[in-house]
Design an enzyme around this catalytic site. Structure first.
Site, mmCIF file in Angstrom:
data_model
loop_
_atom_site.group_PDB
_atom_site.id
_atom_site.type_symbol
_atom_site.label_atom_id
_atom_site.label_comp_id
_atom_site.label_asym_id
_atom_site.label_seq_id
_atom_site.Cartn_x
_atom_site.Cartn_y
_atom_site.Cartn_z
ATOM 1 N N TRP A 1 1.392 14.493 3.398
ATOM 2 C CA TRP A 1 0.729 13.921 4.577
ATOM 3 C C TRP A 1 1.704 13.276 5.548
ATOM 4 C CZ3 TRP A 1 -1.090 13.496 -0.417
ATOM 5 C CH2 TRP A 1 -2.269 14.201 -0.670
ATOM 6 N N GLU B 1 -10.941 5.160 7.208
ATOM 7 C CA GLU B 1 -9.665 5.754 7.639
ATOM 8 C C GLU B 1 -9.974 7.031 8.412
ATOM 9 O OE1 GLU B 1 -6.987 6.958 4.533
ATOM 10 O OE2 GLU B 1 -5.295 7.161 5.911
ATOM 11 N N GLN C 1 -9.705 9.467 -4.857
ATOM 12 C CA GLN C 1 -9.366 10.274 -3.672
ATOM 13 C C GLN C 1 -10.530 11.171 -3.213
ATOM 14 O OE1 GLN C 1 -5.625 11.168 -2.316
ATOM 15 N NE2 GLN C 1 -7.121 11.491 -0.702
ATOM 16 N N HIS D 1 -9.811 2.041 0.546
ATOM 17 C CA HIS D 1 -9.486 2.844 1.724
ATOM 18 C C HIS D 1 -10.768 2.876 2.551
ATOM 19 C CE1 HIS D 1 -5.929 4.161 -0.382
ATOM 20 N NE2 HIS D 1 -5.575 4.939 0.628
ATOM 21 N N HIS E 1 1.306 5.300 -2.273
ATOM 22 C CA HIS E 1 0.741 6.241 -3.254
ATOM 23 C C HIS E 1 1.911 6.826 -4.038
ATOM 24 C CE1 HIS E 1 -3.409 6.495 -1.440
ATOM 25 N NE2 HIS E 1 -2.722 5.900 -0.470
ATOM 26 N N HIS F 1 0.846 -1.208 0.000
ATOM 27 C CA HIS F 1 0.000 0.000 0.000
ATOM 28 C C HIS F 1 0.873 1.247 0.000
ATOM 29 C CE1 HIS F 1 -3.930 2.054 1.228
ATOM 30 N NE2 HIS F 1 -3.026 3.030 1.136
ATOM 31 N N ASP G 1 2.325 3.391 2.870
ATOM 32 C CA ASP G 1 1.355 4.433 2.511
ATOM 33 C C ASP G 1 2.021 5.627 1.820
ATOM 34 O OD1 ASP G 1 -1.214 5.283 2.178
ATOM 35 O OD2 ASP G 1 -1.577 5.827 4.259
HETATM 36 FE FE FE2 Z 1 -3.524 5.110 1.465
#
Ligand code: FE2
Length: 413
Positions: free
Chosen positions: A314, A212, A151, A209, A58, A56, A308
């Protein structure tokens, strides 16, 4: 070619693992230590494993932290603002260059299988088109699965359904979703029905997702699991994050676990990202904001760890080393008992491979691809304790990478 004097996980004794061309041809227990013949790789009793897996990440956002501004509060919400600024300057080549740079960081750490989510809530599908090229160009280093990740939602984003369908036509491997982010509970549920239909029709895997958030009322996991159960798709479905489960009360969770087990779905937790981004509305006591990894594992369900983010708006840290995430995850999830430590690599190898449906494309067995990683440690415990590095990485029978272990010398002693 062959590797001699190798320790294999969950077996005793030293082993010789041989391969011909791209496939493993023989695995033999040695009577004792043997000497190397020309061309052999001597493992020197260290651990030979199937490659590490990044289930996982991005890749369309990595390596953008600080461009043009840093996330000063460290929150998810400022991350979204910073990402909106960076998004304005994204180009096809920029996305590809950052993805390739990150893939090399992952490969350096012995990772050969990667699942990336790519934001498809963009009418041009620019990032997806870049990533489809990257998937081909990076084949020498890794196998890449691409998730169509909405997203900004499927139902809440104008044209969201059509973008998901176009992404599948362009050739994604996995259908994603973000039900807890949709505007209403009803939209969240209908987004799951839509994406499960799309996956069933197209033959894609599913990785959502899911929940979360720290909101204990975010309960889309039960919808996803039930859809997987009634369609008989459990092994092909993954729930990522499910951090709300850390806030569910035990009575609800007890009932939920029965369904989760029946469904047979997989779970991916990203403990470093979650401990960083969740718990932000708490004062004290402050929640950890991670899913119930130990409990899922002990109930016999398949759960693994992912990174992630690497240096994005983030999450500012990360270097491609999944053993760092394993180390943190074991701490955060209260999995430091010796039994957990002694099989801890499951969480970044076999369990992840199962979530990715790698099947017989993964694992050290005769007839499977000669994809092998020699770690600088002789056990799972030592690998995580010492943050062992990959000494040798072999892919398709060819040595992809070697590393000279660091040597420390004290002067004058
Ligand atoms: Fe994610």
């Amino acid at each position: 070619m062959k590797i001699i004097n190798a320790t294999l996980r969950k077996t005793s004794g030293l082993h010789t693992v041989s391969w011909e061309g791209e496939r493993i041809s023989d695995i033999r227990v040695q009577a004792g230590r043997v000497s190397a013949e020309p061309g052999d790789i001597d493992a020197q009793s260290q651990l030979l494993i199937a490659p590490l897996v990044e289930p996982h990440i991005h890749l369309d956002a990595t390596l953008t932290a600080g461009e043009p501004e840093w996330n000063m509060s460290g929150t998810l919400f400022e991350g979204i603002e910073r990402w909106a600024q960076r998004k304005e300057t994204i180009t096809h080549e920029d996305t590809k260059l950052r993805a390739h740079t990150t893939i090399r960081m992952l490969a350096e750490h012995g990772i050969q299988h990667v699942r990336t989510h790519v934001d498809i809530t963009d009418p041009t599908l620019g990032a997806l088109k870049s990533m489809i090229e990257v998937r081909e160009e990076a084949r020498g280093l890794i196998d890449l699965q691409i998730v169509a990740f909405p997203q900004e939602g499927i139902e809440s984003y104008a044209g969201g359904r059509e973008l998901m369908e176009r992404a599948v036509e362009l050739g994604v491997d996995v259908v994603g979703g973000i039900p807890h982010f949709e505007n209403t509970r009803e939209q969240g549920v209908s987004s799951i029905l839509f994406l499960m239909d799309l996956a069933e029709r197209s033959g894609c895997l599913v990785d959502v997702h899911c929940d979360e958030t720290d909101d204990p009322n975010s309960r889309f996991l039960e919808v996803l699991a039930e859809q997987a159960r009634v369609r008989g798709m459990g092994s092909r479905v993954t729930a990522s994050h499910t951090t709300a489960m850390g806030s569910y009360d035990n009575a609800y969770c007890f009932k939920l676990f029965r369904l989760l087990k029946l469904s047979g779905i997989n779970f991916i937790s990203c403990p470093t990202e979650s401990i960083h981004l969740q718990g932000r509305f708490d004062s004290y006591p402050k929640r950890r904001g991670v899913t119930r990894v130990a409990e899922l594992d002990r109930a016999g369900m398949n759960v693994c760890f992912g990174q992630d983010s690497i240096k994005d708006p983030w999450y500012p840290l990360g270097n491609g080393n999944i053993l760092r995430v394993l180390d943190a995850g074991l701490h955060i999830c209260h999995m430091m008992g010796f039994e957990d430590l002694a099989r801890s690599l499951d969480l970044v190898t076999d369990n992840s491979a199962r979530a990715l449906n790698l099947g017989d494309r993964y694992g050290i067995a005769v007839g499977r691809p000669a994809n092998l990683v020699l770690l600088d440690a002789d056990s799972d415990y030592e690998a995580v304790r010492r943050q062992a590095k990959a000494r040798v990485s072999i892919r398709g029978g060819k040595v992809l990478m070697t590393r000279v272990p660091e040597r420390v010398e004290f002067m004058g002693l």
